[in-house]
Motif scaffolding. Structure first.
Motif, PDB file in Angstrom:
ATOM      1  N   UNK A  22       0.844  -1.198   0.000  1.00  0.00           N
ATOM      2  CA  UNK A  22       0.000   0.000   0.000  1.00  0.00           C
ATOM      3  C   UNK A  22       0.875   1.242   0.000  1.00  0.00           C
ATOM      4  N   UNK A  23       0.243   2.400   0.175  1.00  0.00           N
ATOM      5  CA  UNK A  23       0.920   3.701   0.259  1.00  0.00           C
ATOM      6  C   UNK A  23       1.848   3.909  -0.930  1.00  0.00           C
ATOM      7  N   UNK A  24       1.332   3.748  -2.131  1.00  0.00           N
ATOM      8  CA  UNK A  24       2.142   3.915  -3.339  1.00  0.00           C
ATOM      9  C   UNK A  24       2.408   5.399  -3.580  1.00  0.00           C
ATOM     10  N   UNK A  25       3.594   5.674  -4.118  1.00  0.00           N
ATOM     11  CA  UNK A  25       3.928   7.055  -4.467  1.00  0.00           C
ATOM     12  C   UNK A  25       4.791   7.062  -5.709  1.00  0.00           C
ATOM     13  N   UNK A  26       4.401   7.910  -6.682  1.00  0.00           N
ATOM     14  CA  UNK A  26       5.170   8.101  -7.920  1.00  0.00           C
ATOM     15  C   UNK A  26       5.331   6.802  -8.689  1.00  0.00           C
ATOM     16  N   UNK A  27       4.265   6.003  -8.755  1.00  0.00           N
ATOM     17  CA  UNK A  27       4.290   4.739  -9.495  1.00  0.00           C
ATOM     18  C   UNK A  27       3.193   4.805 -10.554  1.00  0.00           C
ATOM     19  N   UNK A  28       3.610   5.131 -11.799  1.00  0.00           N
ATOM     20  CA  UNK A  28       2.664   5.279 -12.890  1.00  0.00           C
ATOM     21  C   UNK A  28       1.532   6.212 -12.461  1.00  0.00           C
ATOM     22  N   UNK A  29       0.304   5.876 -12.828  1.00  0.00           N
ATOM     23  CA  UNK A  29      -0.835   6.715 -12.431  1.00  0.00           C
ATOM     24  C   UNK A  29      -1.626   6.089 -11.296  1.00  0.00           C
ATOM     25  N   UNK A  30      -0.989   5.128 -10.566  1.00  0.00           N
ATOM     26  CA  UNK A  30      -1.698   4.470  -9.475  1.00  0.00           C
ATOM     27  C   UNK A  30      -1.932   5.448  -8.330  1.00  0.00           C
ATOM     28  N   UNK A  31      -3.131   5.465  -7.757  1.00  0.00           N
ATOM     29  CA  UNK A  31      -3.380   6.357  -6.625  1.00  0.00           C
ATOM     30  C   UNK A  31      -2.700   5.834  -5.366  1.00  0.00           C
ATOM     31  N   UNK A  32      -2.456   6.734  -4.422  1.00  0.00           N
ATOM     32  CA  UNK A  32      -1.803   6.334  -3.167  1.00  0.00           C
ATOM     33  C   UNK A  32      -2.667   5.372  -2.368  1.00  0.00           C
ATOM     34  N   UNK A  33      -3.958   5.344  -2.641  1.00  0.00           N
ATOM     35  CA  UNK A  33      -4.871   4.472  -1.893  1.00  0.00           C
ATOM     36  C   UNK A  33      -4.894   3.045  -2.425  1.00  0.00           C
ATOM     37  N   UNK A  34      -4.279   2.806  -3.575  1.00  0.00           N
ATOM     38  CA  UNK A  34      -4.306   1.457  -4.161  1.00  0.00           C
ATOM     39  C   UNK A  34      -3.495   0.493  -3.303  1.00  0.00           C
ATOM     40  N   UNK A  35      -4.027  -0.709  -3.059  1.00  0.00           N
ATOM     41  CA  UNK A  35      -3.306  -1.711  -2.296  1.00  0.00           C
ATOM     42  C   UNK A  35      -3.722  -3.110  -2.752  1.00  0.00           C
TER      43      UNK A  35
END
Length: 810
Positions: free
Chosen positions: A36-49
């Motif tokens: 979780x807590x994605x950042x600066x990974x393609x256009x994935x939102x930070x909420x994606x897990x």
């Protein structure tokens, strides 16, 4: 090794993605563990897990929904033969300058661990997870033939040796090709100039910016060359006085032009535009006050136009007509100007209030504001911008001395005139917007031209004729050489670039490109580690994936690598025999061979492993991955709904727990929207009434339209179950939906019962009456459906399943 039985709920795995966290604690992506807590990974939102099981996890989604963002994470932090770059959202300017991509892992205790992709740090535990995707599949087929396989880690030796050879050979060839004499100087005629000397000195360290600057030759340089030639002619004909006079006249006219431009641009400058905007705003505000006062004082329900401009115009003209009668109109004995009736006291008072309104302070202020706007509009309307027209002497001077500058002035004056007309239109109409100033500043260019004229005048007046001619001739030669250099610039740039390349390539490091030590080390490792086990296991994997081919491997150490050749019966090369699907299947077989022979492997991640495969091989791959999920953790990303269905069926048949996540775009097209523990409707889910039963539980807890919608959904799920009864239970899978295979022997199991068929059709029609896919009259619909009706239909469908399961008795 890990036991192969199914894990119970909440049990922590001992293998697989557990190595992402802590090898000693043996945590895994199970239950509360997640990415979780994605950042600066393609256009994935930070909420994606995503969450993971220790057995099989499938992430399903169509193209472009965000699956690649997660696979890029895994291809970089896990073991992968090909790493894909991780970028922030390139469509979002706010992502520019973001720090390195990262994500967070949380274990079942709540402890979180962050991973940052800095391009250098590696995690040994993560490298125990192997990734397979399209790019990796290609690398498994690299070699002398498309089936030149290399075990994990061994591909470094032949690749390094190949690169060594290529670099060495290409360096020698390129050094010879790029090493040549400087023939550019042959294009410059004597005498020497600063330009020809610079070209003669070109080397690997030449300043390319200076070379490009010296090669500029445009309209300004062309005009200067003509002016220099004219001055030379004047000096040679002893017309110094005439040349000096002409230059002084040009300086005078250019100076006057500069002043006129400054005065005109000032009138149209942003500061004055702000004043125009302020005048317009004042006028609008004061006319608004006048309108409000009129509307408030004289507002009547039966009139709509009170307070409008037309109303004010009417009052003004009425008073003019009243003065024709007499100055004191109206008096008590006067008549109405329109209807001619006698005026009573109230009418007289109203008309006098009208006259007072026309003389009010608000109206005077509005008229004053209008007058200021008219004055500004008049000043701009009278602004003449014809001082650089085609018949002016200053234009002739500019075209002769600097045509590029003359063109800029034409463009500037045209822009000024457009703005002048636009501003006048706004001020006269007393409405609209005034655009901001966007004029180019040419004062510096005009000042430079005046300085050049002064320099020429000084040279003509103060130098001896012979010295002045020498200086002018050297300037002419320099300009001519710049003209030549402009034509030679691409060749000169390439010459300098080649020299710089040769300098770098001649570095002593190229002497160390000897592949012999690589050959020795690779041969030793291959003989020790691989031997015959690899070939035997690979053959078994090919059979399991329905790609059993008559192949023979031959190995030989040569030049830093172990060469493997592959021959197929008849001596044909593999790429001429195998289809794209067979090559992809063989690559997957090689991948599975590697991870089987690698004792450190803890799990595998596969991205769309069934591309280019038919239904039969898809089913083979599905069963093979289910078998693999009994021994290690398996994670599959796929957009293939048929393959997802096959995995679900195989996992149920083999009693292997399977977790499915559904990743989609949201309603506005944003990717990475994940529905955990969810998937699109697949066939195995509807072979019983479990989904409808779960929906019934939700319906009983709901009220109103929510309950009705849930009941309708449950009826639709039951309807799908009835559809599955026919091929799966009634017809005993003689014909499968996703396979060309016809199980003829299954015909003897069919227990055809006309009554059963009639009941299936009846139940199907009854369920169709509830779903939203059909239009029903209110009389037919009756009252909203109740949970008891859904419960009754579930029992009815369960009975149909039970009866349809029965086979023909012997």
């Amino acid at each position: 090794s890990r036991p192969t039985q199914r894990y119970p709920k909440r049990r922590k795995p001992s293998r697989g993605f557990s190595y992402l966290f802590n090898q000693i604690r043996q945590l895994g992506f199970y239950g509360q563990e997640r990415i979780s807590d994605l950042r600066a990974i393609n256009a994935l939102p930070a909420t994606a897990e995503l969450t993971f099981l220790p057995t099989l996890t499938v992430v399903y989604g169509g193209n472009g929904v965000g699956k690649s963002g997660f696979t890029r994470i895994l291809s970089n932090v896990c073991f992968s033969r090909t790493q894909h770059p991780i970028l922030p959202n390139v469509y979002d300017k706010r992502s520019e300058g973001e720090p390195a991509a990262c994500f967070t892992i949380a274990d079942s205790t709540g402890k979180e661990t962050s991973f940052v992709f800095d391009g250098a740090t590696e995690n040994a535990d993560l490298k125990r997870i192997a990734v397979f995707d399209t790019a990796v599949a290609r690398t498994h087929l690299v070699g002398q033939s498309p089936l030149g396989f290399k075990p994990t880690g061994f591909d470094v030796f032949p690749e390094m040796a190949r690169v060594y050879d290529q670099i060495s050979n290409r360096l020698s060839t390129e050094i010879g090709r790029r090493s040549r004499d400087n023939t550019l100087t042959n294009s410059f005629v004597a005498p020497e100039s600063s330009i020809s000397k610079f070209v003669a000195s070109l080397n690997a360290n030449t300043d390319m910016a200076e070379l490009n600057r010296l090669a500029v030759f445009g309209e300004a340089e062309t005009a200067r060359l003509e002016e220099v030639q004219r001055q030379i002619n004047e000096l040679q004909s002893n017309s110094v006085a005439e040349a000096t006079k002409q230059l002084k006249n040009a300086k005078r006219d250019v100076g006057a032009l500069k002043r006129r431009l400054t005065e005109s641009t000032t009138l149209l400058a942003e500061k004055n535009r702000d004043g125009y905007r302020a005048q317009l705003a004042t006028y609008v505000e004061r006319t608004r006050v006048v309108a409000e006062q009129g509307a408030e004082s004289f507002k009547q329900e039966f009139f709509r136009g009170i307070g409008t401009q037309e109303w004010e115009d009417f009052l003004t003209e009425a008073r003019k007509l009243a003065h024709v009668e007499h100055e004191d109109y109206p008096r008590n004995d006067d008549h109405c100007l329109l209807c001619h009736r006698s005026l009573d006291e109230a009418s007289v008072a109203l008309i006098r209030r009208f006259w007072n309104f026309l003389d009010s302070r608000a109206r005077r202020e509005a008229e004053e504001a209008s007058a200021r706007l008219n004055k500004s509009a008049s000043a701009l309307r009278n602004l003449h911008l014809d001082f650089f027209s085609v018949d002016t002497t200053v234009r002739a001077h500019l075209v002769r001395l600097n045509p590029a500058l003359a063109n800029k002035i034409e463009i500037l004056i045209a822009a000024m005139n457009r703005d002048r007309i636009a501003i006048v239109d706004v001020l006269e109409n007393k409405a609209g917007n005034i655009a901001p100033e966007s004029f180019d500043d040419i004062n510096v260019s005009l000042s430079d031209l005046i300085a050049q004229i002064d320099s020429d005048v000084t040279r003509l007046q103060e130098q001896e004729v012979e010295d002045a001619l020498k200086a002018l001739e050297m300037e002419r030669i320099t300009l001519r050489h710049r003209q030549v250099l402009k034509q030679l610039l691409p060749e000169a740039q390439k010459y300098v670039s080649d020299l710089a390349w040769v300098k770098r390539a001649s570095d002593t490091r190229r002497r160390s490109l000897n592949p012999h030590p690589l050959t020795i080390k690779e041969k030793k490792l291959f003989a020790t580690v691989i031997a015959s086990d690899y070939r035997e296991r690979f053959s078994e994997e090919c059979k399991s994936l329905d790609c059993d081919l008559p192949v023979e491997f031959h190995t030989q150490g040569d030049h830093g690598q172990t060469l493997r050749s592959l021959s197929i019966k008849g001596g044909h090369s593999p790429e001429k025999i195998l289809s794209e699907g067979e090559q992809r299947a063989v690559a997957l077989a090689d991948f599975l061979t590697e991870i089987a022979l690698n004792p450190a492997n803890a799990g595998i991640v596969l991205d769309d492993p069934v591309n280019s495969q038919d239904h039969q091989r898809k089913e083979c791959i599905a069963h093979r991955l289910i078998t693999e999920a009994k021994n290690r953790q398996v994670v599959v990303f796929t957009h293939d709904l048929v393959f997802l269905t096959m995995l679900a069926g195989a996992s149920k048949d083999e009693n292997v727990e399977m977790l499915t996540h559904w990743i989609q775009r949201d309603g506005v097209g944003r990717p990475g929207q994940i529905s955990l523990d969810d998937s699109p409707a697949t066939t195995p889910q509807y072979r019983n009434t479990e989904k409808a039963t779960n929906t019934l539980v939700e319906a009983k807890a709901a009220v109103g339209s929510v309950r009705t919608n849930l009941i309708q959904r449950g009826m639709g799920e039951l309807r799908r179950t009835v559809e599955e009864i026919v091929p799966h239970h009634l017809l005993k899978q003689v014909v499968n939906r996703w396979s060309d295979r016809i199980i003829v022997t299954g015909l003897k199991k069919i227990n055809w019962d006309d009554n059963l068929v009639a009941d299936i059709v009846s139940a199907y029609e009854a369920l169709s009456a509830y779903i939203e896919g059909h239009s029903h009259t209110e009389e037919r619909s009756g009252a909203p459906p109740e949970p008891s009706q859904l419960e009754g239909m579930i029992a009815r469908v369960d009975d149909l399943i039970s009866r349809a399961r029965r086979g023909r008795s012997k």
